[in-house]
Write an enzyme that holds these catalytic residues in place. Structure first.
Site, short mmCIF file in Angstrom:
data_model
loop_
_atom_site.label_atom_id
_atom_site.label_comp_id
_atom_site.label_asym_id
_atom_site.label_seq_id
_atom_site.Cartn_x
_atom_site.Cartn_y
_atom_site.Cartn_z
N LYS A 41 0.83 -1.21 0.00
CA LYS A 41 0.00 0.00 0.00
C LYS A 41 0.87 1.26 0.00
O LYS A 41 2.06 1.21 0.33
CB LYS A 41 -0.92 -0.02 1.22
CG LYS A 41 -0.18 -0.21 2.52
CD LYS A 41 -1.12 -0.65 3.63
CE LYS A 41 -0.37 -0.64 4.95
NZ LYS A 41 -1.20 -1.16 6.05
N ARG B 204 -10.89 -0.55 14.16
CA ARG B 204 -10.45 0.26 13.02
C ARG B 204 -11.22 -0.21 11.78
O ARG B 204 -12.29 0.28 11.49
CB ARG B 204 -8.93 0.12 12.86
CG ARG B 204 -8.30 1.19 12.02
CD ARG B 204 -6.79 1.03 11.88
NE ARG B 204 -6.40 -0.17 11.14
CZ ARG B 204 -5.19 -0.38 10.64
NH1 ARG B 204 -4.24 0.53 10.82
NH2 ARG B 204 -4.90 -1.47 9.98
N TYR C 251 16.06 29.73 10.09
CA TYR C 251 14.79 30.39 10.42
C TYR C 251 14.57 30.40 11.93
O TYR C 251 14.79 29.39 12.61
CB TYR C 251 13.63 29.62 9.81
CG TYR C 251 13.40 29.86 8.34
CD1 TYR C 251 13.15 31.13 7.84
CD2 TYR C 251 13.40 28.79 7.45
CE1 TYR C 251 12.92 31.33 6.48
CE2 TYR C 251 13.16 28.98 6.10
CZ TYR C 251 12.92 30.25 5.62
OH TYR C 251 12.69 30.44 4.30
N MET D 238 12.42 24.05 3.73
CA MET D 238 11.75 23.25 2.70
C MET D 238 12.76 22.49 1.84
O MET D 238 12.60 21.30 1.55
CB MET D 238 10.90 24.16 1.81
CG MET D 238 10.11 23.40 0.76
SD MET D 238 9.24 24.50 -0.37
CE MET D 238 8.05 25.26 0.74
C1 LIG Z 1 -0.28 -1.99 6.75
C2 LIG Z 1 -0.92 -3.27 7.01
C3 LIG Z 1 -0.15 -4.45 6.95
C4 LIG Z 1 1.35 -4.44 6.87
O1 LIG Z 1 1.85 -4.05 8.13
P1 LIG Z 1 3.41 -3.92 8.45
O2 LIG Z 1 3.45 -3.56 9.89
O3 LIG Z 1 3.92 -2.82 7.57
O4 LIG Z 1 4.06 -5.20 8.16
C5 LIG Z 1 -0.82 -5.66 7.04
N1 LIG Z 1 -2.17 -5.69 7.21
C6 LIG Z 1 -2.93 -4.59 7.30
C7 LIG Z 1 -4.39 -4.71 7.51
C8 LIG Z 1 -2.33 -3.34 7.22
O5 LIG Z 1 -3.08 -2.23 7.35
#
Ligand SMILES: *Cc1c(COP(=O)(O)O)cnc(C)c1O
Length: 373
Positions: free
Chosen positions: A39, A133, A257, A305
């Site tokens: 992702k 969640r 800054y 930046m």
């Molecule tokens: C992001 C995520 C993972 C991967 O988690 P890592 O800690 O990066 O290995 C697996 N399952 C779900 C549902 C996630 O949101």
């Protein structure tokens, strides 16, 4: 000038190290399947490079968050199994079918939408076992079990996600595992359907958490899955910035800054061509470090930046000449260390790497590619 000389900040991604990390996780999970969480463009590292490298290393199943991420990944991996964690909330059923993407269902409503338009087609199922969640909470699992809907839905897998897997002693882990087992039993999930509970950190919990499929992301890039113990993963990410200018500064001068750093001696400050637009988090101002010639030197003043400043008073002249590169993430200053200095985690650091960075990908070696199907 060639591009490498023009760039003031370079991200180097070691695909061989990522493949080696995949193998480390596979050994840890011997006899079961290690899938890959890709992702957010492979945690900001670049799915177009990481996805095919891990496919050649033998990974066959991939997870993304959204339909659009899935469509991009489908273009890169025509034969992979690609599951979309946020499921049908991120796009229409027809698009999932067109791109051969598996939605992960997080509610009965999503299951109904799928059954209506894609009868007989497989999907994943996410059960919420305590994170509050994503996924189906216990009352919805009970309603689903009572409804008989699963008789019409071939399950590609059933999953849940641990909230505290990086804390092996946290009692919530066992509670979530037990709730996962109970929920699968309530749903009468067949033994043929793979179950998945762990991601990177969960892989390092005991066997009772492992089930059939792991879904790691972070550990592949070298982020430690075991923060309370030595990191079993290989570093795979390096971020360097070029010295643009060198300043000799007197006692009492201020840097940057807001004049937040005041020199307490006569010294030397090097200005690096990387800033928060490149992913060097602003929280690292007056807190982070760079590695120059093997030595750890402090960032002084705020991060701008496009620029940051480091105190190189202690370093020999030739180490700090304009044009030389310093490490911002790399040996002696790994992702977890830098993230901790910024008050965050390696995951956030990686996903904030900026689009302006010049990206170099070190190829996975031929022996890794030798397993290609
Ligand atoms: C992001 C995520 C993972 C991967 O988690 P890592 O800690 O990066 O290995 C697996 N399952 C779900 C549902 C996630 O949101």
């Amino acid at each position: 000038m060639p591009a490498a000389d023009r760039a003031t900040a370079v991200l180097t991604v070691d695909l061989a190290a990522i493949v080696e990390n995949y193998r480390i996780l596979q050994r840890r999970f011997a006899g079961r399947e290690v899938t890959v969480s890709l992702k957010a463009d492979a945690y900001g590292v670049g799915a177009a490079a990481v996805g095919p490298a891990l496919w050649r290393a033998g990974a066959r199943r991939f997870f993304v968050a959204t339909l659009d991420e899935g469509i991009v990944l489908r273009g890169l991996l025509p034969s992979a199994s690609i599951a979309v964690l946020h499921g049908l909330t991120t796009g229409p059923v027809a698009e999932f079918l067109r791109h051969d993407l598996l939605p992960v269902h997080n509610s009965i409503a999503e299951i109904d939408a799928w059954l209506a338009e894609a009868p007989g087609r497989a999907a994943g199922l996410h059960l919420d076992t305590g994170m509050a969640r994503l996924g189906m909470p216990p009352d919805e699992v009970a309603a689903l079990a009572a409804s008989g809907r699963l008789r019409g839905l071939p399950l590609a897998f059933v999953m849940s996600h641990l909230g505290c897997a990086d804390e092996p002693d946290n009692p919530l882990n066992a509670q979530q595992r037990d709730r996962f087992v109970d929920a699968c039993r309530a749903l009468d999930v067949s033994a043929q359907v793979p179950r998945s509970l762990v991601a990177s950190s969960g892989l390092f919990l005991d066997d009772s958490y492992h089930f059939d499929i792991a879904r790691p992301g972070a550990a592949l890039y070298g982020i430690s899955p075991t923060p309370s113990r030595p990191n079993p993963m290989r570093p795979a990410i390096r971020l360097t910035g070029k010295i643009l200018q060198l300043r000799y500064v007197d006692t009492d001068s201020t840097v940057g800054y807001g004049a937040t750093h005041r020199m307490t001696r006569t010294g030397r400050v090097a200005t690096i061509g990387a800033g928060y637009a490149d992913g060097v988090l602003r929280a690292l101002g007056n807190r982070g470090h760079a590695i120059v010639d093997g030595r750890r030197v402090p960032m002084v003043g705020r991060i701008s930046m496009d620029l940051l400043t480091i105190d190189v008073t202690e370093l020999p002249d030739d180490a700090v000449q304009p044009g030389r590169s310093v490490d911002l993430i790399g040996p002696g200053n790994d992702i977890d260390t830098v993230a901790a200095s910024a008050g965050t985690i390696g995951y956030e650091l990686l996903t904030r790497l900026g689009p302006r960075l010049e990206r170099h990908y070190l190829a996975a070696d031929a022996s890794a590619a030798g397993n290609a199907a």
